[in-house]
Design an enzyme around this catalytic site. Structure first.
Site, PDB file in Angstrom:
ATOM      1  CG  PHE A 161      -1.952   1.012   1.264  1.00 26.10           C
ATOM      2  CD1 PHE A 161      -3.137   0.819   0.577  1.00 26.10           C
ATOM      3  CD2 PHE A 161      -1.778   2.196   1.960  1.00 26.10           C
ATOM      4  CE1 PHE A 161      -4.136   1.781   0.580  1.00 26.10           C
ATOM      5  CE2 PHE A 161      -2.767   3.167   1.971  1.00 26.10           C
ATOM      6  CZ  PHE A 161      -3.953   2.965   1.279  1.00 26.10           C
ATOM      7  CG  ASP A 170      -0.710  -2.262   6.912  1.00 26.26           C
ATOM      8  OD1 ASP A 170      -1.854  -2.504   7.356  1.00 26.26           O
ATOM      9  OD2 ASP A 170      -0.402  -1.168   6.397  1.00 26.26           O
ATOM     10  CE1 TYR A 208      -9.694   3.611   6.256  1.00 29.91           C
ATOM     11  CE2 TYR A 208      -8.715   4.618   8.206  1.00 29.91           C
ATOM     12  CZ  TYR A 208      -8.622   4.245   6.884  1.00 29.91           C
ATOM     13  OH  TYR A 208      -7.471   4.494   6.186  1.00 29.91           O
ATOM     14  CE  LYS A 209      -8.400   0.488   4.615  1.00 29.44           C
ATOM     15  NZ  LYS A 209      -6.951   0.336   4.421  1.00 29.44           N
ATOM     16  NE  ARG A 236     -10.341  -1.783  -3.165  1.00 29.16           N
ATOM     17  CZ  ARG A 236      -9.764  -1.139  -2.150  1.00 29.16           C
ATOM     18  NH1 ARG A 236      -8.612  -1.564  -1.663  1.00 29.16           N
ATOM     19  NH2 ARG A 236     -10.321  -0.060  -1.635  1.00 29.16           N
TER      20      ARG A 236
END
Ligand SMILES: *Cc1c(COP(=O)(O)O)cnc(C)c1O
Length: 411
Positions: free
Chosen positions: A125, A196, A221-222, A370
């Site tokens: 990322f 991560d 927050y995912k 996605r």
């Protein structure tokens, strides 16, 4: 498992189906973006309302003690811990994932002072690599090695490597590393691992303790549904906590913050990873959101996640054949996270056309559509409907509407 009756049967037998009602999912929406911003769980808005009105509005500064504000980072960390195979008191909820990456990698380097190489991957990322580059630039004298696309991190490991920073589930492809095996390979050359877990936590089973991992950070927050910009988390293996040093030595990570000493003295345990004043409203929202996980069986969650993604891929292959789509997510269940990415030349406008029909996915440049599959609030019928919309958009070429080509700042 692709007829309507079979899909209805899957939903009828779904042990996680009752969880959907615990979310404020807007009517008519098929939300396939819980891997980017999770849906609002019921009860969170009320809890924030009470915190604002009573704890802040009425009790004011007394709430640091009376409402337990000061303990929030570790209290919330304790709710995350079981989802990542960490013990009580080992996880702190604080800062952003980016800031926690900085602290975690710096801490790993502090434990390997005679080594000068950090390994990451080219397809990590972006913030992970940007933070590494910033840290290496600040410290000076470090080399960053990148695992090439499709490469094996083990190939870049040797006794000069201090730390290996990898994202467990890749944000684009959903390819998943074997956390224990890669950690073991790093340890074999004496390197430390920083994982991560942003696309893993709440989506796939993770056991940091069993894997003997060294450090981990992640996003809430995912799949944890903590709300936009929710505080992230950080974990360090207890065996490292005494010796590690982290450079953001703020007063909340001090052994005695209210002694107001001149000199920094780190707190014990994971508390030394804290920096400044906890963001109370964000932590309260996250704490309320994490209540959802009580009673969730991780094996059931994983089984449903794999069935959802497998069903989606099978239906896309059947319904959308001939449109040049290419699924880039691993078919091997052991190597797959909880989202599916499809390369498509017209990916951006196709995703916009889906969103216009209430099927929310997202687009990752240069060409990936996605779709995230959150087992707690998605049904198998949602998956079938989403694919039906996708096929219709491709067959009618309705994505060619010029309105769908306009790009926003956030994709
Ligand atoms: C979402 C995500 C982040 C987000 O970092 P922020 O500091 O919250 O912006 C970091 N790393 C990975 C792998 C992610 O998926």
């Amino acid at each position: 498992m692709t007829t309507d009756a079979e899909i209805r049967a899957l939903d009828a037998a779904d042990p996680l189906a009752p969880w959907r009602d615990r979310f404020d999912l807007p009517d008519g929406l098929i939300y396939l973006d819980g891997n980017s911003l999770g849906v609002l769980p019921k009860g969170v808005a009320e809890r924030i309302g009470r915190t604002v009105a009573d704890e802040w509005g009425r009790d004011l500064i007394r709430s640091w003690g009376s409402a337990g504000w000061f303990d929030l980072p570790l209290r919330v960390g304790d709710r995350i811990a079981p989802l990542i195979g960490a013990g009580p008191g080992e996880v702190a909820a604080c800062d952003s994932t980016s800031v926690n990456l900085f602290k975690a990698v710096a801490a790993a380097l502090s434990l390997r002072p005679d080594r000068r190489v950090i390994v990451s991957e080219a397809e990590n990322f972006p913030t992970d690599n940007y933070i590494l580059q910033g840290l290496a630039g600040l410290l000076g004298g470090y080399e960053i090695r990148y695992v090439p696309p499709g490469g094996d991190p083990a190939d870049l490991l040797d006794p000069s490597v201090a730390a290996l920073l990898l994202t467990h589930v890749n944000y684009r492809t959903a390819a998943q590393y074997d956390l224990a095996a890669v950690t073991a390979a790093a340890h074999q050359v004496g390197a430390l691992t920083v994982w991560d877990l942003s696309h893993s936590t709440g989506a796939v089973p993770v056991d940091l303790t069993a894997a003997k991992a060294d450090f981990a950070v992640g996003c809430s927050y995912k799949y944890l549904n903590g709300g936009p910009g929710a505080p992230a988390f950080i974990w360090a293996a207890p065996r490292h906590c005494d010796a590690l040093r982290q450079p953001l030595s703020g007063w909340i990570g001090h052994a005695a913050p209210f002694a107001f000493d001149r000199d920094y003295r780190p707190a014990a345990g994971i508390r030394k990873m804290l920096c400044g004043t906890p963001p109370v409203l964000g932590l309260v929202a996250l704490e309320a959101a994490l209540a959802i996980w009580e009673g969730v069986e991780m094996t059931a969650l994983r089984a449903k996640s794999l069935r959802l993604t497998e069903l989606f891929m099978a239906l896309v292959e059947r319904e959308c054949a001939g449109h040049g789509l290419k699924i880039v997510t691993p078919r091997d269940p052991a190597r797959r996270g909880s989202h599916v990415s499809i390369a498509c030349e017209h990916g951006y406008p196709v995703v916009q056309a889906l969103i216009a029909r209430g099927v929310i996915g997202d687009f990752r440049a240069p060409d990936l559509m996605r779709f995230g599959f959150t087992p707690l609030y998605l049904s198998y019928a949602d998956v079938a409907q989403a694919v039906a919309h996708l096929a219709d958009i491709l067959n009618r070429q309705s994505w060619r509407d010029p309105g769908f080509a306009v790009r926003g700042a956030v994709t």
